[in-house]
Scaffold this active site. Structure first.
Site, PDB file in Angstrom:
ATOM      1  N   SER A 142       0.875  -1.173   0.000  1.00 39.02           N
ATOM      2  CA  SER A 142       0.000   0.000   0.000  1.00 39.02           C
ATOM      3  C   SER A 142       0.912   1.222   0.000  1.00 39.02           C
ATOM      4  O   SER A 142       2.110   1.108   0.307  1.00 39.02           O
ATOM      5  CB  SER A 142      -0.854  -0.016   1.277  1.00 39.02           C
ATOM      6  OG  SER A 142      -1.398   1.251   1.545  1.00 39.02           O
ATOM      7  N   TYR A 155      -2.105  -1.474  10.414  1.00 35.78           N
ATOM      8  CA  TYR A 155      -2.045  -1.569   8.942  1.00 35.78           C
ATOM      9  C   TYR A 155      -0.698  -1.070   8.422  1.00 35.78           C
ATOM     10  O   TYR A 155      -0.043  -1.720   7.606  1.00 35.78           O
ATOM     11  CB  TYR A 155      -3.188  -0.743   8.362  1.00 35.78           C
ATOM     12  CG  TYR A 155      -3.439  -0.923   6.884  1.00 35.78           C
ATOM     13  CD1 TYR A 155      -4.118  -2.039   6.402  1.00 35.78           C
ATOM     14  CD2 TYR A 155      -3.018   0.029   5.963  1.00 35.78           C
ATOM     15  CE1 TYR A 155      -4.371  -2.191   5.039  1.00 35.78           C
ATOM     16  CE2 TYR A 155      -3.270  -0.118   4.601  1.00 35.78           C
ATOM     17  CZ  TYR A 155      -3.948  -1.224   4.149  1.00 35.78           C
ATOM     18  OH  TYR A 155      -4.198  -1.371   2.797  1.00 35.78           O
TER      19      TYR A 155
HETATM   20  P1  NAD Z   1     -11.775  -6.223  -0.058  1.00 33.99           P
HETATM   21  O1  NAD Z   1     -12.362  -6.183   1.299  1.00 33.99           O
HETATM   22  O2  NAD Z   1     -12.588  -5.801  -1.232  1.00 33.99           O
HETATM   23  O3  NAD Z   1     -11.216  -7.679  -0.375  1.00 33.99           O
HETATM   24  C1  NAD Z   1     -10.434  -8.391   0.552  1.00 33.99           C
HETATM   25  C2  NAD Z   1     -10.668  -9.869   0.340  1.00 33.99           C
HETATM   26  O4  NAD Z   1      -9.802 -10.584   1.261  1.00 33.99           O
HETATM   27  C3  NAD Z   1     -12.114 -10.297   0.656  1.00 33.99           C
HETATM   28  O5  NAD Z   1     -12.610 -11.103  -0.404  1.00 33.99           O
HETATM   29  C4  NAD Z   1     -11.978 -11.083   1.953  1.00 33.99           C
HETATM   30  O6  NAD Z   1     -12.921 -12.147   2.085  1.00 33.99           O
HETATM   31  C5  NAD Z   1     -10.562 -11.632   1.815  1.00 33.99           C
HETATM   32  N1  NAD Z   1      -9.984 -12.012   3.103  1.00 33.99           N
HETATM   33  C6  NAD Z   1     -10.032 -11.344   4.274  1.00 33.99           C
HETATM   34  N2  NAD Z   1      -9.430 -12.057   5.235  1.00 33.99           N
HETATM   35  C7  NAD Z   1      -8.983 -13.204   4.663  1.00 33.99           C
HETATM   36  C8  NAD Z   1      -8.279 -14.334   5.142  1.00 33.99           C
HETATM   37  N3  NAD Z   1      -7.931 -14.445   6.440  1.00 33.99           N
HETATM   38  N4  NAD Z   1      -7.977 -15.326   4.269  1.00 33.99           N
HETATM   39  C9  NAD Z   1      -8.342 -15.234   2.968  1.00 33.99           C
HETATM   40  N5  NAD Z   1      -9.007 -14.184   2.446  1.00 33.99           N
HETATM   41  C10 NAD Z   1      -9.326 -13.181   3.300  1.00 33.99           C
HETATM   42  O7  NAD Z   1     -10.439  -5.345   0.060  1.00 33.99           O
HETATM   43  P2  NAD Z   1      -9.436  -4.740  -1.051  1.00 33.99           P
HETATM   44  O8  NAD Z   1      -9.509  -3.285  -0.937  1.00 33.99           O
HETATM   45  O9  NAD Z   1      -9.620  -5.394  -2.354  1.00 33.99           O
HETATM   46  O10 NAD Z   1      -8.048  -5.180  -0.387  1.00 33.99           O
HETATM   47  C11 NAD Z   1      -7.197  -6.168  -0.951  1.00 33.99           C
HETATM   48  C12 NAD Z   1      -5.762  -5.850  -0.556  1.00 33.99           C
HETATM   49  O11 NAD Z   1      -5.386  -4.589  -1.098  1.00 33.99           O
HETATM   50  C13 NAD Z   1      -5.532  -5.760   0.958  1.00 33.99           C
HETATM   51  O12 NAD Z   1      -4.290  -6.360   1.283  1.00 33.99           O
HETATM   52  C14 NAD Z   1      -5.469  -4.267   1.187  1.00 33.99           C
HETATM   53  O13 NAD Z   1      -4.729  -3.935   2.334  1.00 33.99           O
HETATM   54  C15 NAD Z   1      -4.796  -3.816  -0.076  1.00 33.99           C
HETATM   55  N6  NAD Z   1      -4.948  -2.401  -0.395  1.00 33.99           N
HETATM   56  C16 NAD Z   1      -6.198  -1.873  -0.599  1.00 33.99           C
HETATM   57  C17 NAD Z   1      -6.310  -0.527  -0.923  1.00 33.99           C
HETATM   58  C18 NAD Z   1      -7.638   0.131  -1.165  1.00 33.99           C
HETATM   59  O14 NAD Z   1      -7.668   1.364  -1.217  1.00 33.99           O
HETATM   60  N7  NAD Z   1      -8.711  -0.626  -1.330  1.00 33.99           N
HETATM   61  C19 NAD Z   1      -5.159   0.267  -1.041  1.00 33.99           C
HETATM   62  C20 NAD Z   1      -3.917  -0.306  -0.833  1.00 33.99           C
HETATM   63  C21 NAD Z   1      -3.833  -1.650  -0.519  1.00 33.99           C
END
Ligand code: NAD
Length: 260
Positions: A142, A155
């Protein structure tokens, strides 16, 4: 097609960024494993992606914090498709509190999903990548792998930690053709982010609109969210890059919020 017949395991890919990456990979001819907490959600996503083609997808239940579940999932993938070419360690959640209010159980949960999950999936995939002569490991970092924000101690700590893990894996994996890199997105409108907007509004005593404008996008060059497709494009670059010239790196895709 850039990933024709490559076997790609993407964790947390029933939703959000993981789903977008899986979609992009299937579009490039890959065989993709949708690994997520719920079997039915993983299978539904896999069915949608297979229908779109030209690659295919299967769905498996995997809690990335469980060594048993991760090992069983990776073994099932290898039994079915014989190899693992690409691991995207993407599963993640967000929990925000001021440091003095942060419940220790939430702190441990955050570190477990982001860091134990990355460690366990890497540990399970590396022996197969070594045996087959190489592979690509991609961690979902991130901007918070490089920057800090209030309320996000767990985080930010976890996302910084992934940079260290990726660099070690790059050094250990280099002689075996295993590349390891980190994608560092800015804010992307996924369920994870939608959940934070009212939470931060309450914690900071400002409106939801102010959270978006002041907390999320004020540092960008154009006050724009990063898109799912932007992140998937970078994931395709790291998956398809065939040499060790690009390893041990993090690539920030954030509309200039963080410049390295
Ligand atoms: P999201 O909530 O849409 O998707 C996350 C997915 O991870 C979900 O399908 C959930 O069921 C799954 N998950 C959660 N815990 C789990 C576990 N213990 N085992 C297996 N699967 C699990 O979130 P997102 O925004 O798509 O986030 C995905 C990644 O991107 C994360 O690592 C997040 O930190 C990172 N990220 C997101 C953003 C943003 O702005 N959305 C920015 C930077 C980084």
């Amino acid at each position: 097609m850039k990933l024709k017949d490559k076997v790609c395991l993407v964790t947390g890919s029933a939703s959000g960024i993981g789903r977008a990456i899986a979609t992009r990979y299937v579009g490039e001819g890959a065989k993709v494993v949708i690994a997520d907490l719920q079997q039915d959600a993983a299978e539904k996503t896999a069915a949608d992606l297979t229908a779109a083609g030209p690659g295919e997808a299967i769905g498996i239940a995997m809690d990335v914090t469980s060594e048993e579940a991760v090992n069983a999932g990776v073994a099932a993938v290898v039994a079915r498709w014989g190899r693992v070419d690409v691991l995207v360690s993407n599963a993640g959640i967000q929990i925000v509190h001021k440091i003095e209010d942060f419940p220790f159980t939430d702190w441990k949960k955050m570190l477990s999903i982001h860091l134990d999950g990355a460690f366990l999936t890497t540990k399970a995939c590396v022996p197969h990548m070594k045996a087959q002569g190489g592979g690509a490991i991609i961690y979902m970092g991130s901007v918070h792998s490089h920057e800090a924000s209030p309320l996000k101690s767990a985080y930010v700590t976890a996302k910084h930690g992934l940079l260290g893990l990726a660099r070690v894996v790059a050094k250990e994996g280099g002689p075996h053709g295993i590349r390891s890199n980190v994608i560092c997105p800015g804010f992307v409108r996924t369920p994870l982010v939608e959940k934070q907007i009212p939470e931060q509004s309450k914690a900071l005593g400002i409106s939801e609109e102010e959270v978006v404008k002041k907390m999320m996008l004020s540092g960008t060059v154009d006050t724009q969210f990063t898109t799912l497709e932007d992140v998937a494009e970078v994931a395709l670059l790291f998956a398809g890059f065939e040499t060790n010239a690009l390893t041990g790196q993090s690539l920030v895709v954030s509309h200039g919020w963080y410049m390295q």
